[in-house]
Design a protein around this motif. Structure first.
Motif, PDB file in Angstrom:
ATOM      1  N   UNK A  57      33.406  60.576  58.441  1.00  0.00           N
ATOM      2  CA  UNK A  57      34.242  59.788  57.575  1.00  0.00           C
ATOM      3  C   UNK A  57      34.291  60.425  56.119  1.00  0.00           C
ATOM      4  N   UNK A  58      35.301  59.748  55.431  1.00  0.00           N
ATOM      5  CA  UNK A  58      35.647  60.341  54.120  1.00  0.00           C
ATOM      6  C   UNK A  58      34.254  60.370  53.187  1.00  0.00           C
ATOM      7  N   UNK A  59      33.466  59.486  53.406  1.00  0.00           N
ATOM      8  CA  UNK A  59      32.095  59.463  52.440  1.00  0.00           C
ATOM      9  C   UNK A  59      31.421  60.537  52.884  1.00  0.00           C
ATOM     10  N   UNK A  60      31.120  60.834  54.071  1.00  0.00           N
ATOM     11  CA  UNK A  60      30.419  61.869  54.615  1.00  0.00           C
ATOM     12  C   UNK A  60      30.918  63.385  53.970  1.00  0.00           C
ATOM     13  N   UNK A  61      32.176  63.247  54.221  1.00  0.00           N
ATOM     14  CA  UNK A  61      32.962  64.526  53.619  1.00  0.00           C
ATOM     15  C   UNK A  61      32.540  64.920  52.191  1.00  0.00           C
ATOM     16  N   UNK A  62      32.730  63.782  51.418  1.00  0.00           N
ATOM     17  CA  UNK A  62      32.594  63.875  50.212  1.00  0.00           C
ATOM     18  C   UNK A  62      30.970  64.448  49.657  1.00  0.00           C
ATOM     19  N   UNK A  63      30.052  63.463  50.449  1.00  0.00           N
ATOM     20  CA  UNK A  63      28.640  64.013  50.134  1.00  0.00           C
ATOM     21  C   UNK A  63      28.455  65.237  50.674  1.00  0.00           C
ATOM     22  N   UNK A  64      28.992  65.764  51.831  1.00  0.00           N
ATOM     23  CA  UNK A  64      28.705  67.252  52.266  1.00  0.00           C
ATOM     24  C   UNK A  64      29.317  68.100  51.141  1.00  0.00           C
ATOM     25  N   UNK A  65      30.563  67.598  50.401  1.00  0.00           N
ATOM     26  CA  UNK A  65      31.029  68.725  49.301  1.00  0.00           C
ATOM     27  C   UNK A  65      30.011  68.633  48.094  1.00  0.00           C
ATOM     28  N   UNK A  66      29.296  67.289  47.823  1.00  0.00           N
ATOM     29  CA  UNK A  66      28.525  67.324  46.749  1.00  0.00           C
ATOM     30  C   UNK A  66      27.266  68.187  47.020  1.00  0.00           C
ATOM     31  N   UNK A  67      26.571  67.959  48.232  1.00  0.00           N
ATOM     32  CA  UNK A  67      25.452  68.878  48.724  1.00  0.00           C
ATOM     33  C   UNK A  67      25.797  70.307  48.480  1.00  0.00           C
ATOM     34  N   UNK A  68      27.101  70.727  48.745  1.00  0.00           N
ATOM     35  CA  UNK A  68      27.170  72.224  48.828  1.00  0.00           C
ATOM     36  C   UNK A  68      27.250  72.644  47.279  1.00  0.00           C
ATOM     37  N   UNK A  69      27.887  71.805  46.275  1.00  0.00           N
ATOM     38  CA  UNK A  69      27.567  72.232  44.972  1.00  0.00           C
ATOM     39  C   UNK A  69      26.276  72.484  44.518  1.00  0.00           C
ATOM     40  N   UNK A  70      25.528  71.300  45.117  1.00  0.00           N
ATOM     41  CA  UNK A  70      24.064  71.440  44.656  1.00  0.00           C
ATOM     42  C   UNK A  70      23.308  72.542  45.222  1.00  0.00           C
ATOM     43  N   UNK A  71      23.650  72.666  46.475  1.00  0.00           N
ATOM     44  CA  UNK A  71      22.990  73.797  47.203  1.00  0.00           C
ATOM     45  C   UNK A  71      23.319  75.409  46.527  1.00  0.00           C
ATOM     46  N   UNK A  72      24.615  75.341  46.169  1.00  0.00           N
ATOM     47  CA  UNK A  72      24.903  76.658  45.350  1.00  0.00           C
ATOM     48  C   UNK A  72      24.421  76.788  44.072  1.00  0.00           C
ATOM     49  N   UNK A  73      24.434  75.398  43.597  1.00  0.00           N
ATOM     50  CA  UNK A  73      23.900  75.401  41.881  1.00  0.00           C
ATOM     51  C   UNK A  73      22.397  76.155  42.163  1.00  0.00           C
ATOM     52  N   UNK A  74      21.547  75.630  43.328  1.00  0.00           N
ATOM     53  CA  UNK A  74      20.320  76.097  43.215  1.00  0.00           C
ATOM     54  C   UNK A  74      20.165  77.630  43.301  1.00  0.00           C
ATOM     55  N   UNK A  75      21.056  78.356  43.920  1.00  0.00           N
ATOM     56  CA  UNK A  75      21.054  79.656  44.387  1.00  0.00           C
ATOM     57  C   UNK A  75      21.393  80.181  42.810  1.00  0.00           C
TER      58      UNK A  75
END
Ligand code: HEM
Ligand code: CU
Lengths: 208, 694
Positions: free
Chosen positions: A173-191
């Protein structure tokens, strides 16, 4: 405003999921703000490390403790996990089957955990020959900076697990998608943080 | 010395951690004062519990307030916390002044460590648990109304910020009853706060209370910034925002960037104390100067975090009660931004004396003086706003005028301190204490109290009593001059700050004057309480339901007082800075929408209270080394967040019919209300509809 317009820096969902894209505008913006303040924390710990670097108090030094082999391997593992996360995001954007999103997420998780395992092995080695954070100011600064990044990776891994469960239970759903986007930012940030660690902590430490 | 009790369960708790036990064993003035304070806290808490139970208000408290995600209620709860903490910190200030007045040539009433606890709690509370919650509460309440939004960007995050602040405040109150507080001042400098110097629980209380407050402020900053960037109503460009929204935005940005250094400073200090790290210790390569750097990288921007919102408040107040447009809006916006940026470049002026090179000191000294320029610009703006205006000396306006006088004075002593050779002479004396109170009391406290008086009718639907408001204002102003001007003299004469006892008898008259001033300041607080009581009693006569008692300009005055939960039945559509003010002049400011619509609002949630309680427990457990409880608290927080992320049914609809009913009632009241000319705005005739002067 049309949904095609870019509302936020990050993966653009405009053409495939207008609703999530609309909401992502402020949801992601806030997450960027959070990452900025997290980046300040890391910046200060890098500065602390720089200040404390000479404070070895007669104990272990960077040259005696850092090893290029394992850290290089850790770098490769973490960078690859960013790639697999990117593939998960693309699969999500293009409405791929759940199974393929789950696979990419699972792979990212595995690489994240592998990274943590390798890192813990490194730390254990250092501690085994007396390079503990209690030994000197330099080691205190090292053990505040690098394991904090590790803790972030741990939190990110837990977040991946939660997202995999939500995908299964709730679906995309939309919220899962948004949270996947956020998680992506977080993960790349850690990189990015890791690249800074590798190039300002480990590499100079190894050049005598 | 008693032995630890059940160490596995209660950590390092011992019976003599209780001030009552200490007073029993050793009944001197010092211990009796401590026990009295503890008893006051316990009695206050019990009184509240009994009162709520007697009134049968627990369920109401829980559903209407504690679990509410309404930004207006969250704002009010922030301010309630701030007022409670203000009372405590004021009592402590009076005790310190009393101590210094009697301890001339003798030890006085309280022991030196107790005095150290007093200035540490007073300073920490005033900054972190009075000023911060007060201004966060005001921003929370006002900004969505001013930018024409129905809510903030992250309502749940907002509530979590409130509850983390409450958790921190709880940890500030706990040492009055269990244990002791830090003796290291509000800045917590090592080595005073290091394990080697103070292995007790005090610095740990300070660390966890401050850390919780700092995380809460980071979250608040993110929420406010995103709200302002993303939730403005159609047509509300940035340069059309009221100035308070602008200063809120700058404050929020400062919070996002300036709270992390504090978090890092306290976290590293905690690592030193708990895990034997060596960041700031004397031995093994520790470097305590580094703490000073980290702390003041937060500390100086913090000064502007607490002052910028007040600048916004004064802008609104001066323009409203001069019935003139704010003079030089653009320059005020630019000055605010300039101050926000410059505030990150001056932190070193807090430790000119620590031995770095003179040229470095010069750079930071000049940067510090540079901040005076945009601040001066603002003072001229307010003066020009009043020029040829129809100035009315209402209570908020009196605060604003007192501020302009007093703040300039404090700014001048600030320039003295920014000059390193002079700073060497008065560093760490009462001169500094006088200077920063001069800035903080006029720049922050007066602003907060002006805002409280100015917007109270908006939030509660009735006006505050003018007479008691003026009495209170007079006390705050006269008390300030009496209490702090002598400190400039004492500081210049060389009296060090944080001194529990004084040997120089020549200081006596000045210390007496300061003591009287502190009492007058306390009367100011009492007058505030009386004002609230009197106003509550008379509220039937002072209602302003129509919502616009002062002929306001910004959007918050265009709706009912108190505003409905959804703020705006229809999102406003503005085409200029003073849209509402202008609409009043053009004729149809209250035009109802053609058709009412359902409005979606967030449902109540217990998530924030659970997180607040769990983190209080975790912080308390860390202080006392009750490891099981600390782990449990942290796990509870993580589990709550994860569980909440699965929730989908988080909104409810207010049906169009209900919206229509509420709006009709209000519009009828507006139609019935008699427009009030400015001369009568503080009389009972004012029902919230200002007469429009073209
Ligand atoms: C309104 C009445 C107030 C009185 C009578 C008062 C009095 C005092 C006194 C006696 C001290 C100790 C001075 C010393 O070290 O010798 C002090 C310290 C301090 N006060 Fe206040 N104060 C007041 C309001 C405020 C306000 C409104 C703030 C901030 C918003 C504030 C912030 C501080 C801070 C940060 C310290 C330094 C604590 C430390 O040394 O670590 N005070 N005050
Ligand atoms: Cu400063």
């Amino acid at each position: 405003m049309t949904a095609g317009e870019t509302k936020h820096p990050g993966l653009n969902l405009g053409s495939t999921d207008a609703q999530a894209h609309e909401a992502a505008g402020s949801a992601l913006f806030g997450f960027w703000a959070f990452l900025m303040s997290d980046a300040v924390i890391f910046a200060l710990l890098f500065a602390t490390y720089g200040v404390m670097l000479p404070a070895t108090a007669g104990g272990p030094t960077p040259a005696s403790e850092y090893k290029i082999g394992p850290t290089f391997l850790e770098t490769l593992v973490l960078l690859t996990s960013s790639l697999t996360y990117g593939l998960a995001s693309i699969a999500m954007k293009h409405g791929a089957a759940q199974a393929s999103i789950q696979t990419w997420l699972g792979l990212t998780l595995a690489l994240g955990l592998l990274f943590l395992g390798l890192e813990l092995h490194d730390f254990a080695g250092m501690i085994a020959h007396g390079a503990t954070p209690m030994r000197s100011g330099f080691l205190s600064a090292f053990f505040a900076l690098v394991p904090l990044h590790g803790l972030h990776v741990l939190a990110g891994s837990l977040w991946i697990v939660v997202m995999m469960a939500q995908l299964r239970i709730i679906g995309l759903d939309a919220r899962v998608k948004i949270n996947l986007l956020r998680l992506g930012l977080f993960w790349h940030f850690l990189d990015i943080i890791w690249i800074a660690i590798f190039s300002t902590v480990y590499l100079p430490g190894l050049i005598p | 010395m008693s032995a630890p009790l059940l160490p596995a369960l209660l950590g390092r708790f011992r019976w003599d951690a209780l001030p009552f036990v200490r007073a029993w064993e050793n009944p001197n003035a010092n211990e009796l004062i401590a026990a009295g304070a503890g008893a006051l806290v316990v009695a206050g808490a019990l009184f509240m519990v009994v009162l709520i139970t007697r009134l049968g208000r627990w369920r109401w408290l829980w559903t209407e307030w504690l679990t509410s995600l309404d930004h207006k209620k969250i704002g009010i709860m922030y301010i309630v916390i701030a007022l409670v903490m203000l009372a405590r910190a004021l009592i402590e200030a009076n005790l310190m002044r009393l101590q210094q007045a009697v301890a001339i040539g003798n030890p006085g009433l309280v022991a030196p460590e107790h005095f150290a606890e007093l200035f540490s709690t007073h300073g920490s509370i005033m900054i972190f648990f009075m000023a911060m919650p007060f201004l966060t509460g005001l921003i929370n309440y006002l900004v969505p109304l001013q930018i024409g939004a129905r809510d903030v960007a992250y309502p749940l995050l907002n509530a979590i910020g409130l509850w983390l602040t409450a958790a921190g405040a709880g940890l500030m109150m706990a040492p009055l009853v269990i244990g002791r507080f830090s003796t290291g001042g509000w800045s917590g400098y090592p080595p005073f706060t290091e394990i080697g110097f103070n292995p007790g629980v005090g610095p740990d209380y300070w660390i966890w209370a401050i850390t919780l407050g700092s995380i809460a402020s980071t979250l608040a900053g993110i929420n406010i910034a995103v709200t302002i960037y993303k939730m403005r109503c159609p047509g509300m460009t940035l340069m059309r925002m009221p100035l308070f929204a602008w200063t809120s935005l700058c404050t929020a940005i400062l919070m996002i960037f300036a709270m992390p250094p504090l978090t890092v400073a306290t976290a590293l200090l905690a690592l030193d104390r708990y895990l034997d790290f060596h960041f700031f210790t004397n031995a093994l390569g520790g470097n305590m100067m580094h703490y000073a750097n980290l702390f003041w990288m937060f500390g100086h921007p913090e000064v502007y975090i607490v002052i910028l919102p007040a600048f916004g408040i004064y802008s609104e107040v001066v323009s409203t009660f001069s019935s003139k447009e704010l003079y030089g809006y653009n320059s005020l916006v630019i000055a605010t931004m300039a101050i926000a940026v410059l505030s990150f470049t001056v932190w070193l002026h807090h430790f000119f004396t620590m031995g770095q090179s003179p040229s470095l000191n010069a750079v930071f000294g000049i940067a510090t003086m540079a901040i005076g320029v945009p601040t001066g610009v603002k003072i001229y703006n307010w003066i020009w706003t009043m020029f040829r205006g129809e100035v009315r000396f209402t209570t908020p306006m009196c605060y604003a005028l007192a501020f302009m006088m007093t703040f300039v004075l404090g700014g001048l002593t600030g320039i003295i301190l920014a000059f390193p050779p002079l700073d060497y002479i008065v560093h760490n004396t009462l001169f500094l204490v006088a200077h920063f109170h001069n800035m903080l009391i006029s720049g922050t406290l007066y602003g907060l109290l002006a805002a409280y008086t100015f917007w109270f009718p908006k939030a509660f639907g009735f006006r505050l009593d003018e007479r008691w408001g003026k009495i209170s204002c007079a006390c705050w102003v006269i008390g300030f001059y009496l209490a702090f001007m002598p400190l400039y003299v004492l500081g210049a004469a060389g009296m060090a700050r944080r001194t529990p006892a004084v040997m120089e008898t020549a200081y006596r008259p000045w210390l007496y004057a300061a003591e009287v001033g502190a009492l007058v300041l306390f009367c100011g607080f009492v007058a505030l309480l009386v004002q609230l009581w009197v106003s509550l009693r008379n509220r039937a006569a002072t209602r302003v339901f129509a919502g616009d008692p002062w002929d306001g300009r910004a959007l918050e005055w265009s709706i009912a007082a108190p505003p409905p939960e959804y703020n705006f039945a229809r999102l406003p559509q503005v085409d200029q800075r003073h849209w509402f003010f202008d609409a009043k002049r053009k004729g149809a400011p209250y035009a109802p929408p053609a058709r009412y619509e359902d409005i979606q609002m967030p449902k109540n949630s217990a998530v924030a209270p659970i997180i607040g309680i769990a983190s209080t427990a975790a912080g308390f457990a860390l202080v006392w080394h009750m490891w099981w409880l600390a782990i449990l608290g942290v796990l509870a927080v993580v589990a709550t967040v994860i569980t909440r992320s699965f929730a989908r049914d988080t909104h409810r609809l207010i049906p169009a019919s209900a919206v229509e009913r509420m709006e009709r009632t209000w519009l009828d009241a507006v139609a019935r209300a008699r427009p009030i000319p400015r001369e009568m705005e503080t009389t009972p005739a004012n029902a919230g509809l200002a007469e429009v002067h073209p």
